[in-house]
Design a protein around this motif. Structure first.
Motif, PDB file in Angstrom:
ATOM      1  N   GLU A  66       0.582  -1.226  -0.092  1.00 15.35           N
ATOM      2  CA  GLU A  66       0.141   0.115   0.141  1.00 15.35           C
ATOM      3  C   GLU A  66       0.938   1.267   0.001  1.00 15.35           C
ATOM      4  O   GLU A  66       1.884   1.493   0.693  1.00 15.35           O
ATOM      5  N   ARG A  96       1.129  11.647   2.044  1.00 16.00           N
ATOM      6  CA  ARG A  96       0.822  12.227   3.171  1.00 16.00           C
ATOM      7  C   ARG A  96       1.224  13.650   2.835  1.00 16.00           C
ATOM      8  O   ARG A  96       2.556  14.238   2.517  1.00 16.00           O
ATOM      9  N   SER A 119      -2.091   6.975  11.550  1.00 12.26           N
ATOM     10  CA  SER A 119      -1.283   5.938  11.797  1.00 12.26           C
ATOM     11  C   SER A 119       0.390   6.904  12.210  1.00 12.26           C
ATOM     12  O   SER A 119       1.111   6.672  12.944  1.00 12.26           O
ATOM     13  N   ASP A 153      -1.516  -4.860   8.091  1.00 12.41           N
ATOM     14  CA  ASP A 153      -0.711  -3.684   7.185  1.00 12.41           C
ATOM     15  C   ASP A 153       0.618  -3.117   7.956  1.00 12.41           C
ATOM     16  O   ASP A 153       0.499  -1.912   7.848  1.00 12.41           O
ATOM     17  N   ASP A 159      -4.006  12.924   3.438  1.00 12.05           N
ATOM     18  CA  ASP A 159      -3.327  11.814   2.908  1.00 12.05           C
ATOM     19  C   ASP A 159      -4.158  10.723   2.334  1.00 12.05           C
ATOM     20  O   ASP A 159      -5.448  11.019   2.054  1.00 12.05           O
ATOM     21  N   LYS A 206      -4.021   6.620   0.120  1.00 14.69           N
ATOM     22  CA  LYS A 206      -3.683   5.360  -0.044  1.00 14.69           C
ATOM     23  C   LYS A 206      -3.875   4.929  -1.605  1.00 14.69           C
ATOM     24  O   LYS A 206      -4.938   5.039  -1.894  1.00 14.69           O
ATOM     25  N   GLY A 209     -10.109   5.792   1.188  1.00 10.55           N
ATOM     26  CA  GLY A 209      -8.713   5.458   1.433  1.00 10.55           C
ATOM     27  C   GLY A 209      -8.054   6.739   1.314  1.00 10.55           C
ATOM     28  O   GLY A 209      -7.003   6.957   0.953  1.00 10.55           O
ATOM     29  N   ARG A 221      -7.701  11.111   3.363  1.00  9.17           N
ATOM     30  CA  ARG A 221      -8.322  11.872   4.362  1.00  9.17           C
ATOM     31  C   ARG A 221      -8.722  13.406   3.532  1.00  9.17           C
ATOM     32  O   ARG A 221      -7.773  13.725   2.961  1.00  9.17           O
ATOM     33  N   ARG A 281     -14.885   5.891  11.205  1.00  8.64           N
ATOM     34  CA  ARG A 281     -13.811   5.091  12.039  1.00  8.64           C
ATOM     35  C   ARG A 281     -14.055   5.675  13.486  1.00  8.64           C
ATOM     36  O   ARG A 281     -13.802   5.040  14.559  1.00  8.64           O
TER      37      ARG A 281
HETATM   38  N1  UDP Z   1      -5.649   3.715   4.463  1.00  4.02           N
HETATM   39  C1  UDP Z   1      -6.467   2.851   3.464  1.00  4.02           C
HETATM   40  N2  UDP Z   1      -6.325   1.547   3.956  1.00  4.02           N
HETATM   41  C2  UDP Z   1      -5.594   0.802   4.783  1.00  4.02           C
HETATM   42  C3  UDP Z   1      -4.708   2.011   5.407  1.00  4.02           C
HETATM   43  C4  UDP Z   1      -4.890   3.287   5.438  1.00  4.02           C
HETATM   44  O1  UDP Z   1      -7.194   3.234   2.570  1.00  4.02           O
HETATM   45  O2  UDP Z   1      -5.557  -0.145   5.099  1.00  4.02           O
HETATM   46  C5  UDP Z   1      -5.739   5.104   4.232  1.00  4.02           C
HETATM   47  C6  UDP Z   1      -6.460   5.904   5.257  1.00  4.02           C
HETATM   48  O3  UDP Z   1      -7.614   6.075   4.759  1.00  4.02           O
HETATM   49  C7  UDP Z   1      -5.551   7.176   5.166  1.00  4.02           C
HETATM   50  C8  UDP Z   1      -4.196   6.889   4.701  1.00  4.02           C
HETATM   51  O4  UDP Z   1      -4.357   5.559   4.103  1.00  4.02           O
HETATM   52  O5  UDP Z   1      -6.298   8.353   4.132  1.00  4.02           O
HETATM   53  C9  UDP Z   1      -3.253   6.909   5.731  1.00  4.02           C
HETATM   54  O6  UDP Z   1      -3.833   5.878   6.768  1.00  4.02           O
HETATM   55  P1  UDP Z   1      -2.810   5.741   8.030  1.00  4.02           P
HETATM   56  O7  UDP Z   1      -1.586   5.034   7.571  1.00  4.02           O
HETATM   57  O8  UDP Z   1      -2.921   7.092   8.808  1.00  4.02           O
HETATM   58  O9  UDP Z   1      -3.745   4.784   8.873  1.00  4.02           O
HETATM   59  P2  UDP Z   1      -5.208   4.644   9.752  1.00  4.02           P
HETATM   60  O10 UDP Z   1      -4.942   5.948  10.715  1.00  4.02           O
HETATM   61  O11 UDP Z   1      -6.104   4.929   8.583  1.00  4.02           O
HETATM   62  O12 UDP Z   1      -5.071   3.201  10.416  1.00  4.02           O
END
Ligand code: UDP
Length: 242
Positions: free
Chosen positions: A90, A94, A100, A129, A175, A177, A197, A199, A215
């Motif tokens: 993935e 950002r 995360s 992941d 951000d 994905k 996927g 923000r 969420r």
């Molecule tokens: N994201 C996603 N699928 C995943 C993990 C993240 O679509 O399995 C997207 C999420 O919506 C955000 C970006 O990737 O826009 C970054 O996500 P982050 O790593 O901050 O993880 P999260 O807080 O969503 O677990």
């Protein structure tokens, strides 16, 4: 294009075989999941909104020269796409700290980053992941070094396209994905580009316009997605079947 049986059923989409082995159908479901499937709900209109938004955004990035699996929209829930071999990585871009990233480094959400950051994660539900590096991805055979370089370059192009596009409707891209797939020797953008996927924060107010509403229990995701549709298409979401 004759649809045949479901090949794979994911959390928010179904992949359906066609009579052409090089093409598959992606069908957007109304199901929403979070925290690796621990939280689930059915969200009215989510599939139709994501289908429309994914087409709109994919066409924008294709215009910028980013190759994609997208062929055409079949109807309000289904897209025809090229069959790819998904790379188990993935790619997250950002612009502002959140999610995360903010948690991992104990920094506040909402801090602008000096330049866009690309991170890669290993696509594995069983492992949740985990964050990865290019060296690990090459070592473990998930992708070649040139493929990782290509995915990073394309992800940064997609970022510029999305920032400009959402900027016109007063939305900041925090951000997102992406996933890529292989067709022979070539890589193309695969999966979807939707608020599931990404923000997306309203400029000025910081109001969340994406799946974080679900969420984090911040409100009605169905209404959030319909509003985002209206903002992007300048028209209400059409009634079912129209
Ligand atoms: N994201 C996603 N699928 C995943 C993990 C993240 O679509 O399995 C997207 C999420 O919506 C955000 C970006 O990737 O826009 C970054 O996500 P982050 O790593 O901050 O993880 P999260 O807080 O969503 O677990």
């Amino acid at each position: 294009m004759d649809a045949r049986e479901t090949m794979y059923e994911g959390k928010s989409k179904r992949v359906i075989r066609t009579d052409d082995p090089a093409l598959v159908i992606l069908e957007f479901k109304d199901d929403a999941t979070a925290f690796n499937g621990q939280k689930k709900a059915s969200i009215d209109d989510k599939g139709r909104v994501n289908n429309a938004i994914s087409v709109l955004l994919t066409e924008e990035v294709q215009k910028a020269g980013v190759p994609s699996h997208f062929v055409k929209r079949l109807d309000e829930r289904r897209l025809l796409v090229k069959k790819v071999e998904i790379i188990p990585v993935e790619v997250v871009v950002r612009n502002v700290s959140a999610g995360s990233f903010a948690k991992r480094y104990a920094i506040a959400e909402g801090m602008p980053l000096a330049w866009p950051l690309v991170e890669i994660f290993y696509k594995s539900d069983a492992l949740g992941d985990p964050l990865a590096s290019d060296d690990v991805a090459v070592l473990l055979g998930w992708a070649k070094r040139r493929e990782l370089a290509f995915m990073r370059d394309q992800a940064l192009i997609v970022n510029e396209v999305l920032k400009t596009f959402f900027g016109h409707v007063n939305v900041d891209v925090i951000d997102f994905k992406l996933e890529f797939g292989r067709i022979g020797e070539n890589l193309v953008l695969a999966d979807e580009i939707t608020p599931d996927g990404m923000r997306l924060w309203e400029r000025g107010t910081g109001k969340k316009l994406d799946k974080d509403v679900f969420r984090r229990d911040l409100g009605d995701l169905s209404e959030t997605y319909r509003n985002l549709y209206e903002r992007l298409f300048n028209a209400p979401l059409p009634a079912v079947g129209s």
